[in-house]
Design a protein around this motif. Structure first.
Motif: not given
Length: 388
Positions: A91-95
């Motif tokens: 989804t393009g978020v920071e993980v």
């Protein structure tokens, strides 16, 4: 007279709890306070996730739709054995990923996220569970309220019923609504702190960065909120921010979820209420006494069971001795609480709980007896993810 004084004491305690509930139920109908909004500060949303690959994409999309370019969405994939981290990255978020099997629990995951944010701390930290969705505008509401008040905020956190709801799920959703909407609304009307309820929690960085949240508490939200309240940073209710989750459809998952919630809540009552009362007498802070009284009210089903038992005993005693004081101490606040629940049903939940399903409440209450028995015989103390 020993029996009389014994019944008088237990009736007084039960009547006090019923009275607190009744006051909160009726106070919730007071006019809404005019809300002021502060500056919309930059937000970091921490999403603790343990094996949430099935639903985390929906959660993240609901967050991305209302995030600003300056906001950060941080997923903490905590001890995952599935592809939660990969689903989140897609989804393009920071993980970030955390693997420590000896330290399990949401509190540890939140702490891991906070430590990660210290390099570039935000103004506001929001905690959102990986199985929740936020209604549009909720992030703005939380960030603006924290900015204006300088205090943590708790969103309105509600439960949706399964696609094919049964009587028990409807009653359970109603009990959840009373705990997470009606009672916090009343405390907010009275200008008092509210309990944190697990998802949709927002904190000024200066508050969340200075307390220890790393724990295996099964109700870590309560623990965090009480720590902040003792520091004069009690959370405030943010009713304009709404967070939704779903009740499990699997009956075994429902029991597991209720057991975790209610065992954790009851353990918190026994551990923290005496401390709050002690601190009230030491400091004279009336807020601590108010929080202690609110926390003392047990889960609704347990309060109904105990009150019915106490009312029956005092009724039998009154019929036998013509001494009615214990009975009246229970029945009068009990009637007020019962009428308050009816008013709360009409005002907040009649679309979720049709009138005909009220008849299923006694069965719902009786089915929870085993949960309360296990609190005495085999209390749940470890955090366990709810299977959905």
């Amino acid at each position: 007279m020993i029996i009389f004084y014994f019944l008088l004491v237990i009736a007084l305690i039960d009547g006090l709890l019923l009275g607190v509930l009744a006051i909160e139920l009726w106070t919730a109908f007071l006019p809404t306070r005019r809300l002021r909004r502060g500056e919309r500060l930059d937000v970091a949303v921490i999403v603790p996730a343990h094996n949430e690959s099935d639903g985390i994409t929906r959660t993240l999309e609901s967050l991305k739709q209302q995030s600003l370019p300056t906001d950060r969405l941080l997923v903490v994939a905590d001890n995952c054995t599935d592809d939660t981290a990969d689903c989140a990255r897609a989804t393009g978020v920071e993980v970030i990923e955390r693997f420590k099997d000896t330290a399990r629990g949401k509190g540890y995951a939140i702490d891991f996220g906070i430590q990660h944010l210290r390099v570039r701390p935000p103004a506001v930290v929001v905690i959102c569970d990986a199985d929740c969705t936020l209604e549009p505008g909720s992030l703005d509401s939380l960030a603006s309220q924290v900015s204006w008040t300088g205090s943590p905020a708790q969103a309105l956190y509600l439960m949706r019923q399964p696609k094919i709801p049964g009587p028990e799920s409807s009653v359970s959703a109603f009990a959840f609504l009373i705990k997470n909407w009606v009672r916090p609304r009343a405390l907010d009307r009275a200008g008092l702190p509210v309990m944190l309820t697990g998802s949709g929690m927002a904190f000024p960085w200066s508050a969340i960065a200075t307390i220890d949240v790393a724990s295996g508490e099964i109700v870590e939200d309560l623990a965090i909120g009480l720590k902040l309240t003792r520091r004069r940073l009690g959370p405030k209710f943010c009713e304009s921010a709404v967070v939704w989750s779903e009740l499990p459809a699997n009956p075994e998952a429902v029991v597991a979820q209720r057991t975790r919630w209610e065992h954790g809540y009851l353990a918190t009552i026994f551990r923290d209420v005496p401390k709050l009362v002690r601190d009230f007498f030491k400091s004279g802070r009336i807020t601590l006494l108010a929080v202690a009284l609110d926390l003392s009210v047990p889960p609704l089903a347990l309060l109904v069971l105990v009150s019915a038992l106490v009312a029956s005993l005092t009724l039998i005693y009154g019929l036998a001795t013509n001494l009615w004081q214990p009975f009246l101490l229970v029945v009068l606040p009990g009637l007020s609480a019962a009428l308050g629940l009816m008013a709360a049903w009409y005002g907040f939940a009649r679309t979720q709980l049709p009138a005909k399903l009220v008849l299923s409440i006694p069965l719902y209450v009786l089915k929870k007896l085993n949960i309360y028995r296990r609190f005495v015989t085999k209390r749940q103390q470890d955090w366990v993810r709810t299977q959905r």
